[in-house]
Design a protein around this motif. Structure first.
Motif, short mmCIF file in Angstrom:
data_model
loop_
_atom_site.label_atom_id
_atom_site.label_comp_id
_atom_site.label_asym_id
_atom_site.label_seq_id
_atom_site.Cartn_x
_atom_site.Cartn_y
_atom_site.Cartn_z
N LYS A 150 -4.38 0.26 -3.33
CA LYS A 150 -4.47 0.83 -1.87
C LYS A 150 -6.08 0.61 -1.26
N LEU A 172 -7.58 -1.38 1.51
CA LEU A 172 -8.30 -0.66 2.78
C LEU A 172 -9.80 -1.25 2.79
N THR A 225 -8.86 7.87 1.35
CA THR A 225 -7.71 7.21 1.00
C THR A 225 -7.16 8.11 0.01
N SER A 270 -2.48 4.57 5.47
CA SER A 270 -3.35 3.64 5.27
C SER A 270 -4.28 3.36 6.88
N VAL A 288 0.90 -1.16 0.06
CA VAL A 288 -0.01 -0.07 0.09
C VAL A 288 0.75 1.32 0.14
N ALA A 309 3.37 3.23 5.48
CA ALA A 309 1.97 2.94 5.36
C ALA A 309 1.05 3.25 6.53
#
Length: 347
Positions: A210, A214, A196, A178, A72, A175
């Protein structure tokens, strides 16, 4: 053991005197704009007509995230520990900005997936070698979360013992955008496509991936309104420790500056734990990271700066410190109409 915080709303007992002092300065009413609001807020928090900024400190919490294994981020996880070394050596952006503005830097290993050993300039508060992958399981245990909250409070107590009257918070962790997006989505129901963004610079395909990761992570749990539960499921050790530091600052009567998107997610979780936290918070800037605008709107926060920053590290929070110093300076040092013998409007 559950970490309890005891935070009272800031007192407004001095409001009339503070407003009188602000309004009687040699200027038209309201002419110093947001600086007047800051002077009032700092006076309330410190309980004085002459608030001061002494030994301001930015605490940078670092931690790794298991969800990084899902690809991600545009950067490998090793960048987290490498940047910690950069912080300790004084070579990162936050170090350069802080030096130029007279702000102390403290670096805390909250949960980096690397063994540093004894390292001067690094506070070892490691709660684990990175969190677990929150796309498949809770990021941390409740015990780890409570320990991180408690460690955050301890860092505030240490700063206060050193004479610090203003704290800023920053972070480092590949990350962690995230984790922040998931916290915003779960605690404030912001759609993932809004919450995001590209983080460290994902391309279009990376962003699509990504968001899919998520979405899978978010589907593991239902609605969450409890800050601790959200941190356990989706947080990072650095985010939980920042939340504890914010709560500890408010508990100690210290104003604190919230940096950008990731620091803001820590504030979201902390505010769910203790709503009175809000009175002690100053929001530094509007980040260019997707989701931060929605976060600020939901918090009814009007940040001081809008510079297109998206670096993290506490850089935006450090840049806000001169404005807070200026608010204290005009309130404490600027003459009043009476003391300067200056005629007032209509006089």
């Amino acid at each position: 053991m559950r970490t309890e915080f005891h935070i009272l709303p800031v007192s407004t007992a001095l409001d009339a005197e503070l407003r009188h002092a602000i309004d009687r300065k040699t200027k038209p009413l309201g002419a110093l704009g947001r600086l007047e609001d800051l002077a009032l807020q700092l006076g309330r928090i410190q309980g004085t007509l002459r608030p001061v900024i002494e030994r301001p400190r930015v605490i940078v919490f670092a931690g790794d995230h298991g969800i990084a294994a899902e690809g991600v981020s545009a950067y490998p996880q090793d960048v987290t520990w490498q940047m910690v070394m950069n912080f300790v050596q004084g070579g990162a952006a936050v170090n350069a900005l802080a030096r130029s503005l007279g702000v102390e830097v403290e670096v805390v290993d909250a949960g980096v997936a690397h063994h540093f050993g004894p390292l001067p300039g690094l506070v070892d508060a490691k709660r684990g070698h990175g969190t677990r992958n929150c796309a498949t399981e809770p990021a941390m245990t409740p015990a780890q979360c409570e320990a991180a909250l408690a460690c955050g409070r301890l860092r505030v107590q240490a700063a206060q013992a050193d004479g610090c009257t203003l704290l800023a918070f920053g972070e480092m962790g590949i990350a962690n955008t995230s984790a922040a997006s998931l916290l915003l989505h779960k605690l404030r129901h912001v759609p993932l496509e809004v919450a995001t963004g590209r983080g460290t610079g994902l391309d279009d395909a990376g962003l699509v991936h990504k968001r899919a990761v998520l979405a899978r992570a978010a589907a593991r749990t239902g609605g969450i309104s409890d800050g601790r539960e959200a941190l356990v499921e989706y947080g990072g050790f650095e985010i939980a420790m920042m939340a504890g530091a914010m709560l500890g600052a408010a508990e100690a009567g210290i104003a604190f500056v919230v940096d950008g998107f990731i620091t803001g997610s820590a504030f979201l979780a902390a505010q769910c734990i203790e709503p009175a936290l809000r009175d002690h918070a100053i929001f530094a800037h509007r980040s260019a990271e997707a989701g931060h605008g929605a976060m600020l709107e939901l918090l009814h926060a009007d940040p001081l700066l809008d510079l297109g920053l998206r670096l993290g590290e506490g850089t935006g929070a450090v840049l806000a410190v001169p404005l807070l110093r200026a608010a204290c300076a005009f309130l404490g040092e600027m003459a009043s109409f009476d003391s300067a013998g200056v005629s007032e409007q209509g006089g």
